[in-house]
Design an enzyme around this catalytic site. Sequence first.
Site, PDB file in Angstrom:
ATOM      1  N   ASP A  48       0.777  -1.074  -0.056  1.00 13.07           N
ATOM      2  CA  ASP A  48      -0.035   0.133  -0.056  1.00 13.07           C
ATOM      3  C   ASP A  48       0.945   1.217   0.305  1.00 13.07           C
ATOM      4  O   ASP A  48       1.978   1.220  -0.611  1.00 13.07           O
ATOM      5  CB  ASP A  48      -1.180   0.024   0.962  1.00 13.07           C
ATOM      6  CG  ASP A  48      -0.520  -0.828   2.319  1.00 13.07           C
ATOM      7  OD1 ASP A  48       0.429  -0.508   2.501  1.00 13.07           O
ATOM      8  OD2 ASP A  48      -1.300  -1.368   3.094  1.00 13.07           O
ATOM      9  N   LYS A  70      -4.715   3.448  -0.610  1.00 10.83           N
ATOM     10  CA  LYS A  70      -5.845   4.616  -0.609  1.00 10.83           C
ATOM     11  C   LYS A  70      -5.881   5.189  -2.224  1.00 10.83           C
ATOM     12  O   LYS A  70      -7.267   5.340  -2.414  1.00 10.83           O
ATOM     13  CB  LYS A  70      -5.233   5.596   0.277  1.00 10.83           C
ATOM     14  CG  LYS A  70      -5.272   5.160   1.604  1.00 10.83           C
ATOM     15  CD  LYS A  70      -5.816   6.249   2.667  1.00 10.83           C
ATOM     16  CE  LYS A  70      -5.838   5.746   3.960  1.00 10.83           C
ATOM     17  NZ  LYS A  70      -4.794   6.029   4.859  1.00 10.83           N
ATOM     18  N   MET A 187      -0.830   8.040  13.859  1.00  5.00           N
ATOM     19  CA  MET A 187      -2.216   8.610  13.291  1.00  5.00           C
ATOM     20  C   MET A 187      -2.992   9.435  14.193  1.00  5.00           C
ATOM     21  O   MET A 187      -4.049   9.502  14.430  1.00  5.00           O
ATOM     22  CB  MET A 187      -3.238   7.271  12.917  1.00  5.00           C
ATOM     23  CG  MET A 187      -2.370   6.415  12.129  1.00  5.00           C
ATOM     24  SD  MET A 187      -3.520   4.727  11.977  1.00  5.00           S
ATOM     25  CE  MET A 187      -3.068   3.936  13.348  1.00  5.00           C
TER      26      MET A 187
END
Length: 268
Positions: A48, A70, A187
Amino acid sequence: MSKEQMLNFDEGAKKGRVTLVGAGPGAVDLLTIRGQRVLQQAEVVVYDDLANAELLEICPASAKRIYVGKRAGVHCMLQAQISEILVEEARLEKRVVRLKGGDPLVFARGGEEMETLAKAGIDFDIVPGVTSAIAAGASTGIPLTHRDHASSVVFVTGHECAGKSARPNQVNWAALAQTGATLCIYMGVRRLADISETLQDGGLAGTTPVAIVADATLEEQTVHVTTLAEAPIFSESLLSRPSLIIVGEVVRWAELHDTMISMQAAGV
Ligand code: SAH
């Protein structure tokens, strides 16, 4: 899932293999030697949004590259779909590498992938990677533990701050404020205002030192050293960059590191 269930492979479907590989935090040479060897032998690599796409060059040119991040579509590819791709490719008797930033079992949904693979009877193994909290500490000179100042470290996600999630394992920020641990928040940039407030409500002083390390170990790395009360000021400008927030007294050591670097630059 019990260990017995995990090991209950379907013998008939056992030829392909999936290896979850930690890509490390960004700098290519922070990949482990084992990770490098596995990538060199990959027939399929599923990846990813890696901090460093150069890692893909380690795979043979013939390796099939499957992007599942994404940018793959309007919506993020569902985790179930990604796990299904791993199963399908392994059933084609391929050596499949699932490459993930940092460590594959730290905030990386590796547990879910392992579960699907085990249920499908696919052999898998795991190559650890340098997780971004460790890398952020090392690249800024912040010791995550210190004999006199921090006897524990917490890796926590900032993704679900302030009562937004009703999950039973929701982060208890008020409790974390009481631990004296160094907090490494993954995050967390988007929710930094909430996090700062909740930690202060929990009893952590607004003057507690905070470092926000963006793009750790990459050339673009930046470090903002601030306080818990002031930290949210930096949120907005860091939204598009992977950033690790370190909260705790040990952040003061970043200055030592800075001094060393400027002394070296000045030839002292
Ligand atoms: N498995 C990864 C974490 C994935 S979650 C690991 O072990 O590091 C994604 C979060 O990791 C980002 O939001 C950020 O908080 C952190 N992160 C990943 N790479 C980073 C980097 N190079 N610098 C700072 N933080 C990083």
